[in-house]
Write a protein that holds these residues in place. Structure first.
Motif, PDB file in Angstrom:
ATOM      1  N   GLU H 102      -2.482  52.754  33.365  1.00 50.51           N
ATOM      2  CA  GLU H 102      -1.860  51.519  32.895  1.00 50.51           C
ATOM      3  C   GLU H 102      -0.339  51.536  33.029  1.00 50.51           C
ATOM      4  OE1 GLU H 102      -3.376  50.089  29.200  1.00 50.51           O
ATOM      5  OE2 GLU H 102      -1.862  48.512  29.055  1.00 50.51           O
ATOM      6  N   THR H 103       0.302  52.617  32.607  1.00 53.71           N
ATOM      7  CA  THR H 103       1.769  52.659  32.697  1.00 53.71           C
ATOM      8  C   THR H 103       2.241  52.559  34.149  1.00 53.71           C
ATOM      9  OG1 THR H 103       1.797  54.062  30.749  1.00 53.71           O
ATOM     10  CG2 THR H 103       3.825  53.939  32.017  1.00 53.71           C
ATOM     11  N   ALA H 104       1.542  53.244  35.036  1.00 51.27           N
ATOM     12  CA  ALA H 104       1.933  53.252  36.450  1.00 51.27           C
ATOM     13  C   ALA H 104       1.481  52.001  37.183  1.00 51.27           C
ATOM     14  CB  ALA H 104       1.344  54.479  37.136  1.00 51.27           C
ATOM     15  N   GLN H 105       0.589  51.234  36.559  1.00 51.69           N
ATOM     16  CA  GLN H 105      -0.024  50.064  37.204  1.00 51.69           C
ATOM     17  C   GLN H 105      -0.654  50.423  38.539  1.00 51.69           C
ATOM     18  OE1 GLN H 105       2.567  46.440  36.970  1.00 51.69           O
ATOM     19  NE2 GLN H 105       0.934  46.060  35.514  1.00 51.69           N
ATOM     20  N   ILE H 106      -1.323  51.565  38.543  1.00 45.93           N
ATOM     21  CA  ILE H 106      -1.997  52.042  39.742  1.00 45.93           C
ATOM     22  C   ILE H 106      -3.485  52.154  39.462  1.00 45.93           C
ATOM     23  CG2 ILE H 106      -2.379  54.126  41.153  1.00 45.93           C
ATOM     24  CD1 ILE H 106       0.567  54.533  41.311  1.00 45.93           C
TER      25      ILE H 106
END
Lengths: 252, 252, 252, 252, 252, 252, 252, 252
Positions: H102-106
């Protein structure tokens, strides 16, 4: 409009020495002399022992001479001329007792006072090319009565050069941090000290340094607290502000 | 397309002096002479008593001479040449009766008219270095028939210098406020007067003044009402606009 | 510092109604009321018949109401509120007699005066999307006592639309030329008329219009004489300046 | 990678004249000669009757001579050298049959062809100072086989100058509109004609013209259809593109 | 001012149908209808078979409807509405026979003509995100009577994707090259073809793409000849210009 | 790297409490706690009585809570949280004793100390819209132990509002001058006082104010001495720097 | 602060050779010599066989000589001087064994080592004018022990020139891609290779190339993976970084 | 155009499997599948064991799903989707085995490989707000087979935080230095290490950080050698480049 001057004018009105109508048009006309191309304040030195400053850029040799002579005639004993090119300095020297700092491009008439500030002002530069701006700051501060410590070529590309001078930096009353290119020196110093840090971006660099803009933005966005910034290459402004801070009456 | 000229052409068509087809291709060809490198209007002075203006930048000495001669040949009695370098002026003087204002870089051929405007135009500058732009504005206004009051070196760093001239400023019909660096003079004047204020940013300054951009933005964002702005260093434009405003037919 | 006010203060000092020392600290404190978040001038309308202006942006509904009430309490009979959003206007209407111009986002309290200027002010726009800014200029001018002629959607992409209105443009005392995108309208009008032209760049456009910058630069560099410029979307400033010019006392 | 060349290489592979492995490393090596500092195409003229172009900026006199000689040796009969300073031209003339257009800063070796395009290319400028860029465009177009109509100094500050040339403009196959300062000429012409208009912003101007940026933005944001733009001062690019358009095979 | 219209007006004057004085004020008033918020040309389609274009941005749903109805009433048979949001399109569809291209955000009223241009127009994009701009260009060109070849997602990061479509590109009469980010596609295509290439930078990208500025500068500085540029995201302008070029009468 | 800490580490090495190899990797690891997403200093308050500052932007509610709890656990008695949105403040209040300044968007945990600085800090703003930034500066200074004088809405458009507060300004130890739009307030104050002036440009304005850039450039180019500048809207930075200056040990 | 040096200092403290208090002020003072205007590292070559680099810009001839002599005195066997003007080089040659690369503006003292990197470094340029920057990169890489392949004038305007060198490019360990104008070369190379690509924008170009900004933005926005960028015209930085990558210890 | 592919095509021609004419139009058509809105490479993973990357921005949920399915159908075993919003990830998860950072949006489909690079990649950030960009870089590097060391919140405002992690930094094979605001972290790290440093400016900051421009310029102008820069917020690009460097075959 200086407080003292205004009170003075108001007092004259009360005493009937001057009518209100005349006062309005004459308000503040006393303290300066109009040379046509410049308007001189003749009262500052007497009042506060501060030298008069002439900003040399954009003024002809004749204009500078004219201003200096008018100042001397009024009794000004210390005059600081910034951004003074070598040739103009040489020409002025022929008729006036000018001392010229070539690297700083500053000319002085009169005697530099003994340091009488609270502490020391550190002038640090990132590289060798920033020295002219640094000297403008340092000489300005010295003429205004400050002890100056010069730390040149201590940029962050070789961190140990800066750290080796840590004692000087931590002891400073004010630090003037001067850097071109990416201007990171100012943030790093801001992260090390607890006194005010004045950043001076310089136009040193090439390409995307955009003549000092990269360093300016870097310093304005410094994440370290206690940092403020003056205009690109504005060594004089930094030296002057540092001197004000170093001469404040402090806590008992 | 000037109203009078257009009516003239239309009238000729009606009278059968010219066919519609020809009119289209000839529409407006009368009022100017084509020198190849420039197209001259030869009718303006006769119609309105206004001098013809030559913008000197980017024109060769020969081109300027050619334009002047063609104008004189048509009976133009007053010619104003802006941005005229000293050397070109010297060269033109050899064959033509040119009067040259060196600081303003303006050359005049013909006689400057008596002031015939509504009131006075004040030309104020922040510093000494702004004087060349100010002189371009002032001389332009004078050649166009205006009385000009010059207030030079009245920048906000020494507020009393400006306040001492308050009467001149308040009496102005138009104020041209010229400043480089931060351009604050224009906002301050705009907050003091009730007449139109024309701001002229100058390229005076260094570093983040960006050759006049700081002053330009400052003036465009002035929170004082009644202020508008012309291009950086555009003394001529300001003088010309001030003259138009100072010559308007007013309320009875 | 207004001339009349200053004389007033000085007079009091002379009469001994106030000591010089007190005068300094009280200088100019009379003419405005301090609401904490704003300082109001209460004397302008009485003196000059000009409405008080409230710049609505960045003020809360409560702040605007507070300022309006304080003004009305002092006897102000005409109030102009710019950049007033619809919702705020609706809310104010509940307790105050506000008239709201939705397109111009201007609210008026009081009666609009009869036109009493020298001539007419033409407000021209390049396109349909520029109309909100144009209405801000037009309504401002009307509230200040001017007759306004609106010429909308006369941009240079269809030159005949502009030329068909030539008579209106040539008869104007002042032209306010409002355009986004490339802003060429202002240069073209500047080349057609002999009165002052006030350019207002708008943020209409996309891509490299950079929210009005393209139009702003275009107008600042206009090769037509008599053109000056105000801030992007600043319809109020243009209307206000046009009104000053249109109300000048003129040549006899 | 040109279609014909690629097919050629592929054909050789098929015929077994070359192995696939070798082909990869040799792919496209035939059509040019490597001078070390430059790589020359030697096949273009033979194939399409188009002159070879040398961009002079940043190349030494010796490099230009070397390139020209290699071209002539290969049978190139028409060579166009742009941005060629006078001194370099003089030097080249000593050993090579160069014809030099001083205003355009273009040198030609070989004979300019008869115009063989569809119609005429109009090259219009806003002012006298734009002429060097205009001549670069005009001479380029002429060397590439086009009839060129020059309309110089027809900027919008004096609309009648442009309107008087309406017939020329309306008859054009392509218009190259060249202007500095605010660049409004391009929008106005774009609003008058129905053929492609190529805008060329020039670096003519001062202050906020930002060396052509104001004109560039103005042209990019033109609200007239049919307008496209090339780089600031890029007269060659405009002339070249106009020639392509003027030589297209058209509808039957 | 269109040639035919002007001749028409002039003819009426000659015939005495109109006086010169009236002519001036009425000049060009015939060809358009004034809706207050917009001025419509009603004669273009009849004269040239070209659709009328409505630029949807900044116009309310009611304004667009009003303009469309006035056009239909005058007999316009093909109308193109650009930058038309889905919701507005849905609302218009209720009362008018609109066909809506969602990706292109274009609405059409009337029948799209058969392609009648010289050759094909290639519309190429660097990536998938550039497709909306590409569709604006492609649909515009189709409505104006052109055959369009779409080549999407052929950016230079995977060169073989572009090279695989080499035949389409080389056969084009005009190429519209659409790219965001670094915009290199346009230079590469410009280096491969010999027809005009119209670059359309898009606002696709992030960070230092600055909403299309990186691509715009890249295209303006293309070292390939035959390239010109329109505004960021200006698909309509590119499609319109490509159509003009593709419909020119060509060499015999 | 703080002087005291470094000496501490070095002392341990000498005493043999730690090997040089280990020291390098552990150097400075003592003074902060690693929360994963943030690294906390736990020694500052104890050492210098200064509150710990949390910069709220870009931190989640959970992260802020975590940092606060870790600080309280270590004995920190005063915590300042800047850029804290209302909602986050409300949420934190449920479990922690937070006091929230809504206009300043600052949250405080702990007791604000009595003013213990040299003199007073004046916080002045040009307009009403600058108040949020001003409150950030003022509350910061108060939490750091300073007496603050607020002078809001004293911009140069109505000079008398500023002059009426002359006594406050002249008595200041430091002035924080906060302005958007053209930022002229800072230059004017800089010309009136002799203490350090910290300029804070705000993003208040529209059009060519470019979200604070116009004010920033104006302040950087101030011709008044003693002025330095912090980032746009950086009220915290200005308040923090002012406090340092106001707490310096001064001349005897 | 280098790891080895720090350990060294710490070791001395432990051994009692130095007190902690002294250590702090002397920390890191050993490894460099202070010439006043510059601080020299004297230990790098001995440790790593890497030449010492002097950045010539902004240093006087005397300063450069002084630095070189101090380095030689300490036993440095290879010195690289960048941005060294011809005249300074000539002057230095009189007393020191300098070899000067004129195009690269690099001076070398000592012997260039044999290539000892992993593979080859390709230096490619878009045009002939980019060669000086390319030579700075290439010579730097050679002096640091790399084999360099030069591919000059392979810009995308003539794609076959680049494709003909495909083998060289694909075999590279690192590619330095150098281009001015639109900088598309870097994206195209980035799309062809799988090794790191270092983009160097050059200030070659005119108009909207903005002295390298167009190329810089183009490269930063490259849609090809594996590309990073250094400052405009920074050939040295690219050569240095390429050498580091080419000398990494790799996977077994 | 990949070397292997090209050889393949050429081989087919030689064998007569394909005619040269057909080859040209089919050149490179094999290796990708055309989905209309995207062109997929289906051969990369098989050849090099590298995951296929989908850049999520500007692609609809349906488009991403379509691309993923086509890739899986061709046997791709590892897919990396960048800039993938949470909602799109949730939707994809319903039908496909997606793992979402989620943080990396990957988003990842397939199994992350064991680290197989030369050494470790350090990912350092100046502050907490830079973590999302850092995670994009870190996760990208991990998916590409690298061991990653995360050093977050080690900005220069608290130098000891960075120095405490000196061992990690000095041991790195590559450092990715991520910072917003003034970006000084990158210069400082560049001055401490001898491996390649990849600077990633982030859009974290406010005011004159100009959404990452200040940090970008700072990094481009770093006076430390070995530093290069990628686009603002381009964590993916930095992670990808670091992986290439960390997987190079090295010196024996």
């Amino acid at each position: 409009m200086n407080k003292t001057e205004t009170l003075d004018i108001l007092q004259k009105i009360k005493n009937g020495d001057i009518s209100p109508e005349d006062a309005l048009s004459k308000l503040c006309t006393q303290p300066f002399e109009d040379l046509g191309y410049a308007k001189l304040d003749h009262h500052r030195e007497l009042r506060k022992g501060i030298p008069e400053v002439i900003y040399g850029t954009g003024k002809s040799q004749e204009q500078i001479k004219g201003i200096v002579k008018a100042m001397l005639a009024k009794g000004q004993s210390l005059i600081l001329i910034t951004r003074l090119p070598l040739e103009t300095a040489e020409a002025i020297k022929k008729t006036l007792p000018l001392y010229y700092y070539e690297t700083a491009q500053i000319g002085i008439i009169g005697e530099i006072p003994k340091p009488n500030g609270i502490g020391k002002i550190v002038v640090a530069t990132g590289g060798t090319s920033d020295i002219p701006v640094a000297e403008e700051a340092a000489v300005t501060a010295e003429v205004l009565g400050n002890e100056v410590v010069r730390l040149y070529d201590v940029g962050v590309a070789g961190m140990h050069r800066l750290l080796s001078k840590l004692n000087d930096i931590i002891d400073a009353q004010v630090v003037i941090s001067i850097a071109g290119m990416e201007g990171a020196l100012t943030s790093v110093i801001g992260g090390l000290v607890e006194c005010p840090v004045i950043g001076v971006p310089t136009s040193v660099g090439y390409g995307s340094s955009f003549k000092g803009v990269a360093a300016l933005l870097s310093m304005l966005n410094s994440c370290a607290s206690g940092v403020s910034v003056v205009n690109i290459d504005n060594g004089f402004g930094a030296g002057y502000l540092a001197s004000i801070i170093n001469h404040q009456k402090g806590v008992k």
